[in-house]
Design an enzyme around this catalytic site. Structure first.
Site, PDB file in Angstrom:
ATOM      1  N   LEU A   1      11.113 -20.242  -4.916  1.00 29.93           N
ATOM      2  CA  LEU A   1      10.045 -19.370  -4.394  1.00 29.93           C
ATOM      3  C   LEU A   1       8.794 -19.400  -5.273  1.00 29.93           C
ATOM      4  O   LEU A   1       8.899 -19.308  -6.498  1.00 29.93           O
ATOM      5  CB  LEU A   1      10.560 -17.926  -4.318  1.00 29.93           C
ATOM      6  CG  LEU A   1       9.532 -16.865  -3.900  1.00 29.93           C
ATOM      7  CD1 LEU A   1       9.261 -16.946  -2.399  1.00 29.93           C
ATOM      8  CD2 LEU A   1       9.997 -15.471  -4.274  1.00 29.93           C
TER       9      LEU A   1
ATOM     10  N   ASP B   1       0.825  -1.213   0.000  1.00 32.29           N
ATOM     11  CA  ASP B   1       0.000   0.000   0.000  1.00 32.29           C
ATOM     12  C   ASP B   1       0.859   1.264   0.000  1.00 32.29           C
ATOM     13  O   ASP B   1       1.999   1.252   0.449  1.00 32.29           O
ATOM     14  CB  ASP B   1      -0.908  -0.037   1.239  1.00 32.29           C
ATOM     15  CG  ASP B   1      -2.089   0.890   1.124  1.00 32.29           C
ATOM     16  OD1 ASP B   1      -2.324   1.448   0.036  1.00 32.29           O
ATOM     17  OD2 ASP B   1      -2.785   1.073   2.136  1.00 32.29           O
TER      18      ASP B   1
ATOM     19  N   HIS C   1       3.017   3.538  -8.865  1.00 34.92           N
ATOM     20  CA  HIS C   1       2.802   2.128  -9.215  1.00 34.92           C
ATOM     21  C   HIS C   1       4.038   1.544  -9.900  1.00 34.92           C
ATOM     22  O   HIS C   1       4.438   0.408  -9.644  1.00 34.92           O
ATOM     23  CB  HIS C   1       1.581   1.984 -10.125  1.00 34.92           C
ATOM     24  CG  HIS C   1       0.307   2.427  -9.470  1.00 34.92           C
ATOM     25  ND1 HIS C   1       0.010   2.125  -8.161  1.00 34.92           N
ATOM     26  CD2 HIS C   1      -0.750   3.148  -9.936  1.00 34.92           C
ATOM     27  CE1 HIS C   1      -1.180   2.632  -7.854  1.00 34.92           C
ATOM     28  NE2 HIS C   1      -1.653   3.259  -8.909  1.00 34.92           N
TER      29      HIS C   1
END
Ligand code: V0D
Length: 252
Positions: A143, A32, A49
């Site tokens: 991962l 956020d 962004h």
């Protein structure tokens, strides 16, 4: 004759150092503050962004090196469609940009890319880029980089219930068999362990419809830092805090 005590004390294995054992298996992050980071610098929200995207790459690398098994990142919620069309359009291009730049190194680092959420209703070009990345990385066993995309937890739970209702009537499943384990198989996170640690950046302390079922026993960690300013050092702080919490519980 009294024995002399050693004048150095062996260091207690606590508080200060990140241990490479007891690293959480599954870390979930609400990334956020991208828009606010941009605003603070007099930049358009989309600049935040874009900067946030490079932080995704950086933290993925750290997580992979620490042997974290799953990194689930909240990239786009079902509520995010309400944003201005120009911003949504920009966001939907980010997976394409990200994969254009970073897919080769994800492959090199044995990362597997997956998503949770309503994949089918994403724009075609976004879907194609991501599907290509999923196909190219499906056999990787390092991962798991798991993007929550077009994701909302209440919708996820309702979707599970609808599937279960139809399976119960079609396959004549006994209702007694509906327990937590059974239910979890109908969620997007089917087959994944629950997150051990949830991180949310930018000072907000809410779940915002993220993984409501899966976070039942998860440790939460919050920071005021905006996602584009999130660093390896702050990430390790969160992991160390997690380890210290586990140690304290272990002492009881
Ligand atoms: C914007 C901060 C990577 C949060 C990070 C469509 C908001 C940057 C991806 C991505 C976004 C998704 C799937 C994939 C590869 C990369 C991404 C979105 C937003 C929403 F397979 N960053 N990123 N997706 N932001």
């Amino acid at each position: 004759m009294s024995m002399k005590l050693p004048f150095f004390k062996s260091k207690q294995p606590e508080q200060n150092d990140l241990e490479l054992i007891n690293v959480p298996n599954h870390v979930a992050i609400i990334m956020d503050g991208n828009g606010r980071w941009a605003k603070k610098r007099g930049l358009p929200r989309i600049a935040g962004h874009k900067e946030g995207m490079s932080v995704v790459r950086k933290i993925t690398r750290v997580a992979s090196n620490l042997n974290i098994k799953i990194l689930t990142l909240y990239a786009f919620s079902t509520e995010n469609w309400k944003r201005p069309k120009s911003e949504v359009d920009f966001l939907m291009k980010l997976p394409i940009d990200f994969l254009d730049i970073y897919l080769p190194e994800m492959i090199e680092n044995n990362v597997r890319i997956e998503t949770i959420g309503d994949f089918d209703t994403l724009p075609k070009s976004t879907k194609e880029a991501i599907q290509h990345a999923k196909d190219r990385t499906k056999d990787n066993d390092g991962l798991l980089l798991n993007f929550a995309l077009n994701y909302g937890s209440r919708t996820e739970i309702l979707r599970a219930i609808k599937h279960i209702v139809s399976d119960v009537s079609e396959k004549d499943l006994p209702v007694d068999e509906l327990d937590e384990q059974f239910f979890a198989k109908y969620l997007y996170t089917e087959g994944l362990c629950d997150p051990d640690l949830l991180i949310r950046t930018s000072g907000e302390q809410r779940l915002s419809n993220f993984l409501l079922w899966q976070l039942a026993y998860t440790e939460f960690w919050f920071t005021d830092v905006y996602w584009p300013e999130f660093t390896e050092g702050i990430f390790k702080e969160a992991l160390l805090d997690y380890q210290n919490r586990k140690r304290r519980y272990g002492g009881i």
